[in-house]
Write an enzyme that holds these catalytic residues in place. Structure first.
Site, mmCIF file in Angstrom:
data_model
loop_
_atom_site.group_PDB
_atom_site.id
_atom_site.type_symbol
_atom_site.label_atom_id
_atom_site.label_comp_id
_atom_site.label_asym_id
_atom_site.label_seq_id
_atom_site.Cartn_x
_atom_site.Cartn_y
_atom_site.Cartn_z
ATOM 1 N N ARG A 45 1.028 -1.220 0.090
ATOM 2 C CA ARG A 45 0.144 0.133 -0.029
ATOM 3 C C ARG A 45 0.959 1.386 0.017
ATOM 4 N NH1 ARG A 45 2.303 2.148 3.856
ATOM 5 N NH2 ARG A 45 0.887 3.609 3.562
ATOM 6 N N GLY A 46 0.277 2.342 -0.156
ATOM 7 C CA GLY A 46 1.022 3.466 -0.324
ATOM 8 C C GLY A 46 1.056 3.807 -1.797
ATOM 9 N N ALA A 47 0.717 5.062 -2.390
ATOM 10 C CA ALA A 47 0.717 5.207 -3.813
ATOM 11 C C ALA A 47 2.020 4.835 -4.573
ATOM 12 C CB ALA A 47 0.229 6.682 -4.145
ATOM 13 N N GLN A 195 -2.040 2.670 9.771
ATOM 14 C CA GLN A 195 -0.903 2.722 9.276
ATOM 15 C C GLN A 195 0.217 3.262 10.056
ATOM 16 O OE1 GLN A 195 -3.780 3.153 7.754
ATOM 17 N NE2 GLN A 195 -3.813 2.534 5.551
ATOM 18 N N ASP A 236 -2.437 10.581 -2.622
ATOM 19 C CA ASP A 236 -2.608 9.326 -3.506
ATOM 20 C C ASP A 236 -2.791 9.880 -4.927
ATOM 21 O OD1 ASP A 236 -2.835 7.734 -1.004
ATOM 22 O OD2 ASP A 236 -3.203 6.190 -2.531
ATOM 23 N N ASN A 246 -5.491 12.231 0.093
ATOM 24 C CA ASN A 246 -4.521 11.554 0.853
ATOM 25 C C ASN A 246 -5.499 10.967 1.930
ATOM 26 O OD1 ASN A 246 -1.954 10.677 1.642
ATOM 27 N ND2 ASN A 246 -2.201 11.750 3.563
ATOM 28 N N LYS A 247 -4.832 9.937 2.709
ATOM 29 C CA LYS A 247 -5.575 9.052 3.869
ATOM 30 C C LYS A 247 -6.770 9.849 4.337
ATOM 31 C CE LYS A 247 -5.403 5.789 4.273
ATOM 32 N NZ LYS A 247 -6.299 4.904 3.548
HETATM 33 O O1 MRU Z 1 -4.515 3.282 2.104
HETATM 34 P P1 MRU Z 1 -2.989 3.381 2.201
HETATM 35 O O2 MRU Z 1 -2.423 2.927 3.216
HETATM 36 O O3 MRU Z 1 -2.440 2.889 0.759
HETATM 37 O O4 MRU Z 1 -2.883 5.051 1.930
HETATM 38 C C1 MRU Z 1 -1.866 5.671 1.721
HETATM 39 C C2 MRU Z 1 -1.582 7.186 2.062
HETATM 40 O O5 MRU Z 1 -2.684 7.869 2.365
HETATM 41 C C3 MRU Z 1 -0.262 7.606 1.907
HETATM 42 O O6 MRU Z 1 -0.341 8.934 2.521
HETATM 43 C C4 MRU Z 1 -0.247 7.928 0.342
HETATM 44 O O7 MRU Z 1 -0.216 7.047 -0.641
HETATM 45 C C5 MRU Z 1 1.108 8.560 -0.031
HETATM 46 S S1 MRU Z 1 2.466 7.427 0.297
HETATM 47 C C6 MRU Z 1 3.860 7.961 -0.258
#
Ligand code: MRU
Length: 354
Positions: A45-47, A195, A236, A246-247
């Site tokens: 996970r994470g973009a 997270q 994201d 974002n999250k």
């Molecule tokens: O749902 P997730 O854990 O994939 O969400 C991740 C985030 O919101 C991060 O802040 C985003 O992907 C940036 S990661 C460098």
């Protein structure tokens, strides 16, 4: 720490992020359908990490495809791209990476399909390596805005685990710390999937960067008491006008930061910028399962049958952001212009390298 994901013996290896920090395990992937499922399930996970997984997913699709000619291989790749892109909708890095593989293979004139397969693996590896390089450059730019002795508030995990290595937001924290700045990080636990508590805390403790874990609801109080000097979070997807998805919970932090006169930045590699979308309301927001809210870990905390709404991301309107930190420098308003310039500079850099 090893990379979050890597290519080994023609297979994709990924750290299983669902069970960290209590258990460290590495899973092996042989085909793109399983990679798509791993993205949906948040093994990865994470973009930026999702983008790299998508690129390697395309490499696996090319390798497993029985195609004997270029057109059949391209048809199989087109179908694999569709499967991978559907795995998670908000992180644009996923379709950015799979499109980059398609464009690359479309431009190659190799008559031998096995040569095409090898070229795709090499391009996926380039995408992964570039991500690390991008994070390092972003870290250097971002560190400039981190004051000596700053208390940084962050949300979710935009660290090494959310990327191939080093991290976006935590890359800035790491770079500031490497420059000798004495920083301390307030880590939002980040309900519902935690997270922050599980991954960001683990990374920062591993690097021995001072940090304190807080419940999400403590952030406003800390800001009002002057205990936060800068808010940093990832993204994201960023729309052309600088609105940032974002999250879930990021928007609230940006509003609180503005109210309390605290600078708030989103740290964003250029593949996360989607110039095709004029503003943030056009960004697709993923909704996830009710169990993420009704349960904490394996324990149910809400009554059976309770109605739940669980959006995974929110949009911060650009007026709440002081700036957007990219690998091409820090973008300031008007974001329409500065973001476009950053994307063009990144594109030019890539062209020069090839
Ligand atoms: O749902 P997730 O854990 O994939 O969400 C991740 C985030 O919101 C991060 O802040 C985003 O992907 C940036 S990661 C460098």
């Amino acid at each position: 720490m090893p990379r979050t994901l890597w290519w080994e013996n023609n297979q994709l290896k990924m750290i299983d992020q669902r069970i960290l920090p209590l258990t460290y395990d590495v899973l092996t992937y042989d085909d793109h359908v399983a990679v798509a499922q791993a993205i949906t399930d948040m093994v990865v996970r994470g973009a930026p990490a999702i983008g790299a997984a998508g690129a390697f997913g395309m490499a696996l699709a090319a390798q497993r495809s029985p195609a004997r000619d270029r057109d059949s291989l391209l048809a199989d790749l087109t179908s694999a791209k569709k499967t991978l892109d559907a795995a998670r909708p908000t992180a644009v890095n996923l379709s950015w990476a799979t499109s980059r593989i398609m464009d690359y293979v479309g431009g190659l004139v190799l008559p031998n399909v096995d040569d095409l397969r090898s070229a795709i693996v090499a391009e996926a590896q380039r995408i992964a390596d570039e991500d690390v390089e991008i994070n390092r450059r972003m870290g250097a730019f971002g560190a400039e805005i981190v004051p000596q002795g700053a208390n940084i508030l962050t949300h979710c995990n935009a660290g090494s685990l959310a990327t191939v290595d080093y991290g976006t937001t935590l890359g800035v924290v790491r770079a500031a710390s490497e420059q000798g700045k004495q920083v301390h990080v307030w880590v939002d636990e980040t309900r519902p999937r935690l997270q922050g508590a599980r991954l960001t805390a683990w990374e920062l403790m591993h690097d021995e960067i001072p940090m304190t874990l807080i419940a999400d609801n403590a952030a406003g109080m800390l800001m009002r008491l002057g205990k936060v000097q800068v808010v940093l979070y990832g993204a994201d997807r960023v729309a052309a006008n600088g609105d940032v998805a974002n999250k879930i919970g990021s928007y609230k932090l940006a509003v609180l930061a503005k109210e309390n006169g605290i600078p708030c930045y989103s740290v964003v590699p250029t593949p996360t910028i989607d110039l095709a979308l004029a503003h943030g309301d056009l960004i697709p927001i993923e909704e996830r399962g009710a169990e993420e809210v009704t349960m904490v870990g394996v324990e149910r905390i809400a009554p059976e049958g309770v109605p739940v709404y669980n959006p995974a991301f929110d949009v911060t309107p650009h007026r709440y952001l002081t700036g957007i930190i990219t690998e091409e420098g820090i973008c300031y308003p008007p974001f329409e212009i500065s973001l476009r310039k950053a994307v063009e500079a990144a594109e030019a850099r890539r062209q020069r390298k090839n």
